[in-house]
Design a protein around this motif. Structure first.
Motif, PDB file in Angstrom:
ATOM      1  N   ASP A  92      23.699   6.160  56.428  1.00 48.76           N
ATOM      2  CA  ASP A  92      23.225   5.232  55.409  1.00 48.76           C
ATOM      3  C   ASP A  92      24.378   4.438  54.813  1.00 48.76           C
ATOM      4  OD1 ASP A  92      20.456   6.235  55.344  1.00 48.76           O
ATOM      5  OD2 ASP A  92      21.387   8.054  54.564  1.00 48.76           O
ATOM      6  N   HIS A  93      25.544   5.077  54.808  1.00 51.92           N
ATOM      7  CA  HIS A  93      26.728   4.534  54.155  1.00 51.92           C
ATOM      8  C   HIS A  93      27.932   5.060  54.919  1.00 51.92           C
ATOM      9  CE1 HIS A  93      29.436   3.683  50.642  1.00 51.92           C
ATOM     10  NE2 HIS A  93      30.062   4.761  51.084  1.00 51.92           N
ATOM     11  N   ARG A 122      19.960   3.666  48.476  1.00 57.72           N
ATOM     12  CA  ARG A 122      20.557   2.554  49.218  1.00 57.72           C
ATOM     13  C   ARG A 122      21.253   1.593  48.265  1.00 57.72           C
ATOM     14  NH1 ARG A 122      16.328   1.225  51.490  1.00 57.72           N
ATOM     15  NH2 ARG A 122      16.618   2.391  53.425  1.00 57.72           N
ATOM     16  N   MET A 142      16.349   7.391  53.621  1.00 58.59           N
ATOM     17  CA  MET A 142      17.024   7.171  52.356  1.00 58.59           C
ATOM     18  C   MET A 142      16.161   6.286  51.471  1.00 58.59           C
ATOM     19  SD  MET A 142      20.808   5.544  51.655  1.00 58.59           S
ATOM     20  CE  MET A 142      20.372   3.926  52.274  1.00 58.59           C
ATOM     21  N   LEU A 149      20.707  11.424  52.089  1.00 58.74           N
ATOM     22  CA  LEU A 149      21.844  10.530  52.279  1.00 58.74           C
ATOM     23  C   LEU A 149      22.771  11.087  53.350  1.00 58.74           C
ATOM     24  CD1 LEU A 149      23.693   8.134  51.177  1.00 58.74           C
ATOM     25  CD2 LEU A 149      24.819   9.921  49.830  1.00 58.74           C
ATOM     26  N   GLN A 167      26.228  -0.049  51.774  1.00 57.29           N
ATOM     27  CA  GLN A 167      26.455   0.357  53.170  1.00 57.29           C
ATOM     28  C   GLN A 167      27.883   0.771  53.437  1.00 57.29           C
ATOM     29  OE1 GLN A 167      23.573  -1.350  56.467  1.00 57.29           O
ATOM     30  NE2 GLN A 167      24.917  -2.952  55.679  1.00 57.29           N
ATOM     31  N   LEU A 182      26.300   3.297  61.425  1.00 57.91           N
ATOM     32  CA  LEU A 182      25.057   2.961  60.734  1.00 57.91           C
ATOM     33  C   LEU A 182      23.871   3.000  61.698  1.00 57.91           C
ATOM     34  CD1 LEU A 182      26.426   0.014  58.560  1.00 57.91           C
ATOM     35  CD2 LEU A 182      25.739   2.274  57.719  1.00 57.91           C
ATOM     36  N   ARG A 185      21.942  13.181  61.332  1.00 60.96           N
ATOM     37  CA  ARG A 185      20.711  12.529  60.870  1.00 60.96           C
ATOM     38  C   ARG A 185      19.493  13.316  61.309  1.00 60.96           C
ATOM     39  NH1 ARG A 185      19.144  10.931  56.937  1.00 60.96           N
ATOM     40  NH2 ARG A 185      20.665   9.254  56.763  1.00 60.96           N
TER      41      ARG A 185
END
Length: 296
Positions: free
Chosen positions: A264-265, A6, A1, A183, A11, A259, A175
Motif C-alpha cells: 500500500d505504501h 490510504r 486498505m 496495511l 503511497q 505497489l 499481502r
C-alpha cells in the motif's frame, strides 16, 4: 486498505535512521527539525524514524511537523517498556497523536541478550499497550513482520506490517498472508547512482550488518536465495532484488513493482556513499520527490 489508511500514509514515504533527536546535540536537533519540515513540504506521505528509535525521538518529529504521518521503524520491544512508551505518546496533543503510528519489532537474537520467545513477547507487549491509560490501540500500531506468524499477528493486533529488507516476491506473499484490508508498508533501500558497480558497493556497505542477523537471512533463504548469495557482502542477484539502484526513474519503477505486488505504501531509505546512509540526504530526497510528483 481503507481509504482512511490510504490517505493517512500516502503511497511513498521516507525512512531515515538519522531522525533521532535523543542522540544528538542542539545543532543536530535543529537539522532534524528543518529536514522533516522540508520532507513534509515535499509531499511525502509518511516519515519513518528508523534505526531503533525511542518514543522520545518519535514525538520530537511529530512536534516538528504539522500534518504528515510519523511512524517508528522500528522501536524494539526489548529496549522500551510498553507502559513508558504509552505514557510518552500520551504527552502528545490528541490531534498530533492521531497521526503517530508505533512501529514495533522484536529485534534480533545477536543484538538482544534477553531475546527469548519473540512471538510471545510481542503478544505480551501488545496486551500492555491495550491496557495502558490511554491505550495505544491497534490503529496506531504496525509490526515488523517477516514470517507467517508475525504477519498474522499484524493483521489481528495492529494496523498492518512494516517489513524491512524484503523483495517484491516477499511483498506478494505478505499481502496474501495479511489479506486485503491490513496495511502493508515495506521499506526499500535506494542508491541514486547510475554507476551500478559503485551503487552496489554502497549497498553492500549497508547490507553487511544485516547479513549477520538470522531473522533476515532465514527470510531470504525462504524466498529462494542460497547461502552463497550472502558471501562477499551479497551477490548481484541479492542486491538487485533488495535495493533500487540507479537514477530516480529506476527508483520509481522499482517502487511501482512493490505497489503492484500488494504494498500500500513504500518507505524509501536513501543510502549515500559519503554518509553511509547515516546522514540527512536532503538533495536526494528532493530528486525523488520531483520524480514521483503526484504519485507521492
Amino acid at each position: 486498505m481503507t481509504s482512511e489508511t490510504r490517505e493517512a500514509f500516502g503511497q511513498v514515504g521516507i525512512w531515515s535512521g538519522a531522525l533521532h533527536s535523543s542522540r544528538t546535540d542542539d545543532v543536530g536537533r535543529a537539522a532534524i527539525t528543518e529536514a522533516v519540515g522540508e520532507l513534509e513540504d515535499l509531499g511525502y506521505g509518511t516519515l519513518w524514524i528508523g534505526g531503533s528509535p525511542s518514543a522520545e525521538d518519535a514525538t520530537a518529529v511529530v512536534a516538528a511537523t504539522r500534518s504528515i504521518t510519523v511512524a517508528t521503524g522500528i522501536l524494539s520491544i526489548w529496549d522500551h517498556p510498553a507502559a513508558e512508551v504509552a505514557a510518552h505518546i500520551a504527552t502528545l496533543d490528541p490531534s498530533a497523536r492521531e497521526r503517530f503510528v508505533l512501529g514495533l519489532g522484536v529485534s534480533h537474537g545477536p543484538m538482544v541478550p534477553q531475546y527469548a520467545k519473540p512471538y510471545s513477547a510481542m503478544v505480551d507487549y501488545l496486551d500492555a499497550l491495550d491496557s495502558a491509560t490511554p491505550p495505544v490501540d491497534s490503529r496506531h500500531r504496525v509490526l515488523a513482520a517477516l514470517g507467517p506468524k508475525m504477519l498474522k499477528l499484524a493483521t489481528g493486533r495492529a494496523r498492518g506490517a512494516h517489513p524491512y529488507l524484503v523483495t517484491v516476491e516477499h511483498t506478494a506473499e505478505a499481502r496474501a498472508a495479511l489479506g486485503p484490508d491490513a496495511l502493508l508498508a515495506p521499506e526499500l533501500s535506494v542508491v541514486l547512482d547510475t554507476d551500478l558497480d559503485r551503487a552496489r558497493t554502497t549497498a553492500r556497505n549497508m547490507l553487511a550488518m544485516y547479513l549477520r542477523l538470522p531473522n533476515y537471512t532465514d527470510n531470504l533463504l525462504r524466498l529462494g536465495f542460497a547461502e552463497s548469495d550472502f558471501e562477499d557482502g551479497g551477490s548481484v542477484r541479492l542486491l538487485d532484488s533488495l535495493f533500487a539502484l540507479g537514477d530516480a526513474e529506476r527508483v520509481r519503477d522499482r517502487t511501482r513493482q512493490y505497489l503492484e505486488a500488494g504494498a500500500d505504501h513504500v518507505a524509501l531509505q536513501v543510502l549515500t556513499a559519503d554518509e553511509g546512509g547515516a546522514g540527512l540526504p536532503r538533495a536526494e530526497w528532493r530528486v525523488l520527490a520531483e520524480a514521483f510528483g503526484d504519485e507521492l
